[in-house]
Design a protein around this motif. Structure first.
Motif, short mmCIF file in Angstrom:
data_model
loop_
_atom_site.label_atom_id
_atom_site.label_comp_id
_atom_site.label_asym_id
_atom_site.label_seq_id
_atom_site.Cartn_x
_atom_site.Cartn_y
_atom_site.Cartn_z
N VAL A 65 34.67 45.79 49.48
CA VAL A 65 35.01 45.12 47.63
C VAL A 65 32.91 44.34 47.85
CG1 VAL A 65 35.53 43.31 49.19
CG2 VAL A 65 36.02 43.92 46.02
N VAL A 106 42.71 38.95 49.40
CA VAL A 106 41.23 38.89 49.06
C VAL A 106 40.69 38.05 48.40
CG1 VAL A 106 40.16 40.70 47.59
CG2 VAL A 106 42.02 41.37 48.16
N LEU A 142 38.14 46.96 44.44
CA LEU A 142 38.35 46.45 45.89
C LEU A 142 38.98 48.60 45.78
CD1 LEU A 142 39.27 45.29 48.60
CD2 LEU A 142 41.51 45.68 47.21
#
Length: 288
Positions: A65, A106, A142
């Protein structure tokens, strides 16, 4: 005969935050020494996801990412660490057996540099939710990169509420005032954004010192809450003062700024000193 590689697909479930990160620029503000505000370099917001292998075969993959998003941790060892390669964060290779899952986190990193004029120009939009109020919007993907050269994408979005300062007037004229006597007027400063603001006022140095010295603002700085509801403490009534020293014209620009790179607001103040006592005004005039 043509070989066909079936794409590896993981089932993805998110926590309550989902894939949309909502935060406020005011999260960067902190109190120092009780009343003095300063800004932190960065703050993080985290969402958790469960990746499940619903196939009948073991799949191997890694996560990738771009900043300001990043892979914070992987619960399945030995992939607990992520690698930061410049503008991209990537995980180690993860092997997931059939009907097994892995927890990942994340993060979205909100930094003070992100709010600067250089970095926000292309990303600030007019939010439909907030009417004409600006927000900072970031969109990245992502990437789940499988060992068989296929991939899966999870869109990520972050919106950052920004402060939005406005003055009730852009120009105030004190008119004639007796030399040596104080004349007062007022103006309101309001934060219409959903983010808190820590503001301060400066006098434009391009104006003569004799003009800058005769005008005053109280308070010269302060904290305003974001406009979340009708009871939010998001405005302040400022007292402007003028004390003439000579029988001349005075003019000065007051510049209102914020610690979160809010667009500056300008207030031009003008006045003229007089030795004629008939021009003395002892009553404060409110100018909103």
């Amino acid at each position: 005969m043509t070989a066909y590689i079936k794409p590896a697909i993981l089932s993805i479930s998110a926590d309550d935050e989902g894939t949309h990160f909502k935060t406020s620029a005011g999260d960067l503000l902190k109190i120092s020494n009780g009343t003095i505000f300063e800004t932190m370099k960065e703050v993080h917001k985290t969402s958790h996801y469960t990746l499940s292998n619903t196939s009948q075969a073991t799949v191997s993959f890694r996560l990738l990412v771009e900043k300001p998003f990043n892979v914070l941790d992987i619960s399945a060892p030995p992939s607990a660490c992520s690698k930061d390669d410049g503008n991209i964060t990537t995980s180690k290779i993860i092997s997931l057996k059939p009907r097994r899952n892995v927890q990942i986190a994340v993060g979205f990193c909100l930094s003070h540099d992100m709010l600067s004029d250089e970095t926000q120009t292309d990303d600030v939009i007019e939010s439909k939710e907030n009417g004409v109020l600006p927000i900072l919007k970031m969109e990245k993907n992502l990437q789940i990169l499988f060992s068989n050269q296929t991939s899966q994408t999870l869109p990520l979005t972050a919106t950052v509420s920004l402060p939005h300062l406005l003055l009730s007037k852009e120009r105030i004229d004190f008119g004639l005032s007796l030399v040596g006597h104080t004349k007062e007027m007022s103006v309101k400063l309001t934060n219409f954004g959903k983010s808190a603001s820590c503001w301060f006022v400066e006098k434009d140095s391009r104006y003569p010192a004799e003009s800058r010295e005769v005008f005053g603002v109280e308070p010269p700085c302060g904290f305003l809450e974001g406009h979340i509801s009708n009871i939010s403490n998001n405005n302040v009534l400022l007292k402007l003062t003028f004390v003439a020293r000579n029988c001349i014209d005075y003019e000065c620009m007051l510049v209102f700024k914020g610690l979160l790179h809010e667009p500056a607001r300008y207030l031009l103040v003008t006045a003229r000193g007089s030795y004629d006592g008939g021009h003395e005004d002892l009553v404060t005039t409110a100018t909103l």
